[in-house]
Enzyme design. Structure first.
Site, PDB file in Angstrom:
ATOM      1  N   GLU A   4      66.679  37.420  32.288  1.00 45.10           N
ATOM      2  CA  GLU A   4      66.958  38.867  32.148  1.00 45.10           C
ATOM      3  C   GLU A   4      67.064  39.360  30.700  1.00 45.10           C
ATOM      4  OE1 GLU A   4      70.420  39.484  34.621  1.00 45.10           O
ATOM      5  OE2 GLU A   4      69.383  38.824  36.422  1.00 45.10           O
ATOM      6  N   GLU A  15      64.975  33.804  43.927  1.00 45.01           N
ATOM      7  CA  GLU A  15      66.094  34.663  44.333  1.00 45.01           C
ATOM      8  C   GLU A  15      65.693  35.699  45.380  1.00 45.01           C
ATOM      9  OE1 GLU A  15      68.436  35.965  41.000  1.00 45.01           O
ATOM     10  OE2 GLU A  15      67.821  34.293  39.760  1.00 45.01           O
TER      11      GLU A  15
HETATM   12  C1  XIL Z   1      74.561  35.771  41.440  1.00 51.74           C
HETATM   13  C2  XIL Z   1      75.210  34.767  42.376  1.00 51.74           C
HETATM   14  O1  XIL Z   1      74.485  34.759  43.577  1.00 51.74           O
HETATM   15  C3  XIL Z   1      76.655  35.114  42.627  1.00 51.74           C
HETATM   16  O2  XIL Z   1      77.293  34.059  43.328  1.00 51.74           O
HETATM   17  C4  XIL Z   1      77.381  35.397  41.314  1.00 51.74           C
HETATM   18  O3  XIL Z   1      78.654  35.876  41.601  1.00 51.74           O
HETATM   19  C5  XIL Z   1      76.653  36.390  40.468  1.00 51.74           C
HETATM   20  O4  XIL Z   1      75.329  35.945  40.268  1.00 51.74           O
HETATM   21  N1  XIL Z   1      70.335  37.333  39.050  1.00 51.74           N
HETATM   22  C6  XIL Z   1      70.503  36.002  38.787  1.00 51.74           C
HETATM   23  C7  XIL Z   1      71.456  35.215  39.587  1.00 51.74           C
HETATM   24  O5  XIL Z   1      69.773  35.448  37.957  1.00 51.74           O
HETATM   25  O6  XIL Z   1      72.072  34.206  38.850  1.00 51.74           O
HETATM   26  C8  XIL Z   1      72.520  36.099  40.204  1.00 51.74           C
HETATM   27  O7  XIL Z   1      73.290  35.291  41.083  1.00 51.74           O
HETATM   28  C9  XIL Z   1      71.906  37.269  40.917  1.00 51.74           C
HETATM   29  C10 XIL Z   1      71.089  38.111  39.988  1.00 51.74           C
END
Ligand code: XIL
Length: 355
Positions: free
Chosen positions: A137, A243
């Site tokens: 990011e 994700e």
């Molecule tokens: C999220 C996790 O799923 C949660 O458990 C945590 O509280 C916050 O982060 N982008 C990313 C991930 O790269 O690491 C994030 O994961 C969601 C958004």
């Protein structure tokens, strides 16, 4: 009822299927989730345990136990093990950017801290973690570099340094840039500029992770997703859908994406399905998954991995973000570990011929 087919086998010739595991699962407290992971997936990602704040909470304190278990789990099942994430502006402790008297560190010191962290973490799992989200990011919605502490203190070349340190720590690991809102043309172009710049400096980047934090109506145009897959692949990179989760809930802000710092107070109308998901919405979700997987399948020569951000609805971070205490249904398995209609829809796309 017939036993559902294994996703990893259905998509065997196309891309690998990954899933993110949380601490509870990694610690062995959820055998039902592990059974699904084992059956359907050939890759795992750590939802949180390898983030800076978890693995390196204090300057001289590393907390490797959960990550060790995570990597051992991947090895036991002969999976492609992903590391997430080395350099990010979130879930990184404040001390990283401050000296002993609480003042911001300078460029040289921050780079040394970054190097030390990457050498310790990626170095520890050398040859065992196969691909790393090196920078997460770094680009803002406007396509420019995000105004993070990394940018502020190190400057524009911080991403380059991160990739170089990661390469030095494990020359055989694949190195990725990972981000959200990558279907938005302005942000897509910003990421392309960043990658081209890295490539022009001879920095090795192997792949781009498109975070799939999407919903029934976002991204609005599927064509934007296809354009991003094509554009990133033209950079000579592996494209991954990382994700993946598809929210069925209203989003309380016109700015979409997946900024983890967004938080809104809960109101009843923002949590429309606290008990059960109506069939009609369940069907919509299935259609949406089907649309996404048709695109992934169509571009299977460019996509190397599709990773779901969680095994089942009950564990999804979307129950907590961007509003705490909602009930979302974004994954392929329900809270009782049963395959949802969305799972069936995904299975069908594996057999579809390309139009
Ligand atoms: C999220 C996790 O799923 C949660 O458990 C945590 O509280 C916050 O982060 N982008 C990313 C991930 O790269 O690491 C994030 O994961 C969601 C958004």
């Amino acid at each position: 009822m017939q036993d559902p087919p294994a996703l990893k086998e259905l998509f065997e010739d196309d891309f690998i299927i990954g899933v993110a595991l949380n601490l509870n699962q990694i610690s062995g407290n959820e055998p039902e989730a592990m059974a699904l992971m084992e059956k359907h997936c050939n890759s795992i990602s750590p939802e949180d345990v390898l983030k800076w704040g978890e693995v390196h909470p204090e300057p001289d304190e590393y907390h490797f136990e959960p990550a060790d278990c995570f990597v051992a789990l991947g090895e036991k099942h002969k999976m492609f093990v992903v590391g997430h994430a080395l350099v990010w502006h979130q879930q990184t402790p404040d001390w990283v950017f401050l000296d002993a008297s609480g003042r911001p560190v300078d460029r040289a010191e921050l780079l040394e801290r970054m190097r030390g962290h990457i050498a310790s973490v990626a170095g520890r799992y050398k040859g065992r973690i196969h691909g790393w989200d090196v920078v997460n990011e770094a680009v803002d919605d406007d396509g420019r570099m995000r105004k993070s502490k990394w940018l502020e203190i190190v400057g524009e070349d911080y991403a380059q340094k991160a990739f170089e340190f990661a390469h030095a720590a494990d020359p055989d690991a694949a190195l990725y840039y990972n981000d959200y809102s990558l279907c938005a043309p302005v942000k897509r172009d910003g990421v392309i500029r960043l990658i081209r710049d890295l490539q022009s400096r001879g920095v090795r980047v192997d792949g781009i992770g498109i975070q799939g934090h999407w919903s029934l109506d976002y991204p609005e145009r599927l064509d934007d997703l296809e354009q991003s897959i094509l554009a990133f692949s033209e950079l000579g990179l592996d494209v991954m859908i990382t994700e993946l989760d598809v929210s069925v809930l209203p989003f309380p802000d016109p700015q979409r994406g997946a900024d983890v710092s967004l938080h809104f107070e809960k109101k009843k109308e923002w949590d429309p399905y606290p008990e059960v998901l109506p069939d009609a919405v369940q069907e919509k979700l299935a259609r949406r998954y089907s649309e996404f997987f048709r695109i992934f399948h169509k571009h299977r020569d460019k996509i190397s991995r599709v990773t779901l951000w969680g095994v089942h609805d009950g564990q999804s971070w979307l129950n907590r973000w961007p509003i705490r205490g909602r009930t979302d249904y974004p994954l392929l398995f329900d809270r009782a570990y049963r395959a949802k209609p969305a799972f069936g829809a995904v299975v069908k796309t594996a057999c579809a011929t390309n139009e």
